[in-house]
Scaffold this motif. Structure first.
Motif, PDB file in Angstrom:
ATOM      1  N   ARG A   7       0.827  -1.371  -0.053  1.00 20.27           N
ATOM      2  CA  ARG A   7       0.130   0.038   0.056  1.00 20.27           C
ATOM      3  C   ARG A   7       0.826   1.260   0.084  1.00 20.27           C
ATOM      4  NH1 ARG A   7      -2.640   4.219   0.100  1.00 20.27           N
ATOM      5  NH2 ARG A   7      -4.964   4.302   0.958  1.00 20.27           N
ATOM      6  N   LEU A   8       0.622   2.062  -0.974  1.00 25.07           N
ATOM      7  CA  LEU A   8       1.478   3.434  -1.150  1.00 25.07           C
ATOM      8  C   LEU A   8       0.409   4.370  -0.719  1.00 25.07           C
ATOM      9  CD1 LEU A   8       2.882   2.840  -4.640  1.00 25.07           C
ATOM     10  CD2 LEU A   8       3.930   2.279  -2.499  1.00 25.07           C
ATOM     11  N   ALA A  13      -2.282   4.176  -3.413  1.00 25.87           N
ATOM     12  CA  ALA A  13      -2.375   3.307  -4.473  1.00 25.87           C
ATOM     13  C   ALA A  13      -1.860   1.765  -3.952  1.00 25.87           C
ATOM     14  CB  ALA A  13      -1.269   3.301  -5.656  1.00 25.87           C
ATOM     15  N   TYR A  14      -2.070   0.686  -4.614  1.00 27.15           N
ATOM     16  CA  TYR A  14      -1.490  -0.623  -4.440  1.00 27.15           C
ATOM     17  C   TYR A  14      -0.593  -0.803  -5.405  1.00 27.15           C
ATOM     18  CZ  TYR A  14      -4.689  -1.482  -0.292  1.00 27.15           C
ATOM     19  OH  TYR A  14      -5.185  -1.443   0.691  1.00 27.15           O
ATOM     20  N   ASP A  42      -9.962  -0.969   2.540  1.00 30.33           N
ATOM     21  CA  ASP A  42      -9.273   0.488   2.571  1.00 30.33           C
ATOM     22  C   ASP A  42     -10.160   1.547   2.806  1.00 30.33           C
ATOM     23  OD1 ASP A  42      -7.409   2.731   1.631  1.00 30.33           O
ATOM     24  OD2 ASP A  42      -6.040   1.039   1.045  1.00 30.33           O
ATOM     25  N   VAL A  43      -9.594   2.711   3.614  1.00 23.76           N
ATOM     26  CA  VAL A  43     -10.482   3.713   4.077  1.00 23.76           C
ATOM     27  C   VAL A  43     -10.452   4.997   2.894  1.00 23.76           C
ATOM     28  CG1 VAL A  43     -10.015   3.333   6.210  1.00 23.76           C
ATOM     29  CG2 VAL A  43      -8.379   5.036   5.193  1.00 23.76           C
ATOM     30  N   ALA A  44      -9.578   4.759   1.877  1.00 21.94           N
ATOM     31  CA  ALA A  44      -9.590   5.764   0.773  1.00 21.94           C
ATOM     32  C   ALA A  44     -10.611   5.398  -0.215  1.00 21.94           C
ATOM     33  CB  ALA A  44      -8.352   5.585   0.044  1.00 21.94           C
ATOM     34  N   GLU A  45     -11.262   6.521  -0.536  1.00 23.20           N
ATOM     35  CA  GLU A  45     -12.525   6.429  -1.583  1.00 23.20           C
ATOM     36  C   GLU A  45     -12.105   6.296  -2.855  1.00 23.20           C
ATOM     37  OE1 GLU A  45     -15.238   9.397  -1.262  1.00 23.20           O
ATOM     38  OE2 GLU A  45     -15.376   9.487   0.864  1.00 23.20           O
ATOM     39  N   SER A  46     -10.757   6.492  -3.347  1.00 21.49           N
ATOM     40  CA  SER A  46     -10.249   6.204  -4.765  1.00 21.49           C
ATOM     41  C   SER A  46      -8.922   5.761  -4.420  1.00 21.49           C
ATOM     42  CB  SER A  46     -10.380   7.340  -5.557  1.00 21.49           C
ATOM     43  OG  SER A  46      -9.662   8.476  -5.039  1.00 21.49           O
ATOM     44  N   LEU A  47      -8.657   4.620  -5.464  1.00 20.59           N
ATOM     45  CA  LEU A  47      -7.270   4.110  -5.434  1.00 20.59           C
ATOM     46  C   LEU A  47      -6.852   3.876  -6.810  1.00 20.59           C
ATOM     47  CD1 LEU A  47      -8.079   1.826  -2.543  1.00 20.59           C
ATOM     48  CD2 LEU A  47      -6.023   3.300  -2.366  1.00 20.59           C
ATOM     49  N   LYS A  82     -13.534   1.257  -5.905  1.00 19.10           N
ATOM     50  CA  LYS A  82     -12.496   2.335  -5.514  1.00 19.10           C
ATOM     51  C   LYS A  82     -11.390   2.608  -6.320  1.00 19.10           C
ATOM     52  CE  LYS A  82     -13.269   1.509  -0.501  1.00 19.10           C
ATOM     53  NZ  LYS A  82     -12.611   1.032   0.545  1.00 19.10           N
ATOM     54  N   VAL A  83     -11.160   1.785  -7.436  1.00 23.86           N
ATOM     55  CA  VAL A  83     -10.146   1.851  -8.435  1.00 23.86           C
ATOM     56  C   VAL A  83     -10.543   2.482  -9.557  1.00 23.86           C
ATOM     57  CG1 VAL A  83      -8.954   0.501 -10.043  1.00 23.86           C
ATOM     58  CG2 VAL A  83      -9.504  -0.481  -7.993  1.00 23.86           C
ATOM     59  N   THR A  84      -9.739   3.846  -9.642  1.00 28.74           N
ATOM     60  CA  THR A  84      -9.940   5.069 -10.719  1.00 28.74           C
ATOM     61  C   THR A  84      -8.920   4.846 -11.880  1.00 28.74           C
ATOM     62  OG1 THR A  84      -8.089   6.324  -9.544  1.00 28.74           O
ATOM     63  CG2 THR A  84     -10.255   6.694  -8.832  1.00 28.74           C
TER      64      THR A  84
END
Length: 125
Positions: A7-8, A13-14, A42-47, A82-84
């Motif tokens: 996880r970055l 990003a992953y 993951d707590v992020a909304e976009s990755l 979540k993947v952009t």
């Protein structure tokens, strides 16, 4: 396990790195499930997914097997909400030529191939 996931933070990003011994037919489904689980939690909304595949031996057969394994399994992290975008690090000409077809098959969305990790990070920001 023939891959690692990291996880970055910047960018969110992953980083998926394949080992030389990654077995597409036997490990692709587990990889996809593992990555989807990480995305779900993951707590992020976009990755962004960054896949570093230079150590992976790619042939037309491997690309087709990976596509089949992902489509048949029903587990495609590239379609996770979540993947952009997906960024692939590779200088493999066959992969670059195959990218359009993989998009048409529904395997990848907003995917790009770059030549280096630094290019991938810049594009992911």
């Amino acid at each position: 396990m023939g891959y690692t996931l990291e996880r970055l933070d910047v960018p969110a990003a992953y980083l998926l790195s394949f080992d030389v011994g990654f077995d597409i037919q036997n490990e692709m489904k587990a990889l996809n499930i593992d990555l989807i689980d990480k995305l779900d939690n993951d707590v992020a909304e976009s990755l962004v997914i960054i896949a570093e595949i230079d150590d992976l031996h790619l042939s037309l057969s491997n690309i087709m097997n990976g596509t089949k394994e992902t489509l048949d399994s029903g587990f495609n992290p590239n379609h996770h909400p979540k993947v952009t975008k997906t960024i692939i690090i590779s200088d493999n000409g066959l992969l670059k030529m195959s990218l359009g077809g993989l998009g048409k098959l529904g395997l990848l969305k907003d995917a790009q191939v770059v030549g280096s990790f630094d290019e991938a990070i810049a594009l992911a920001k």
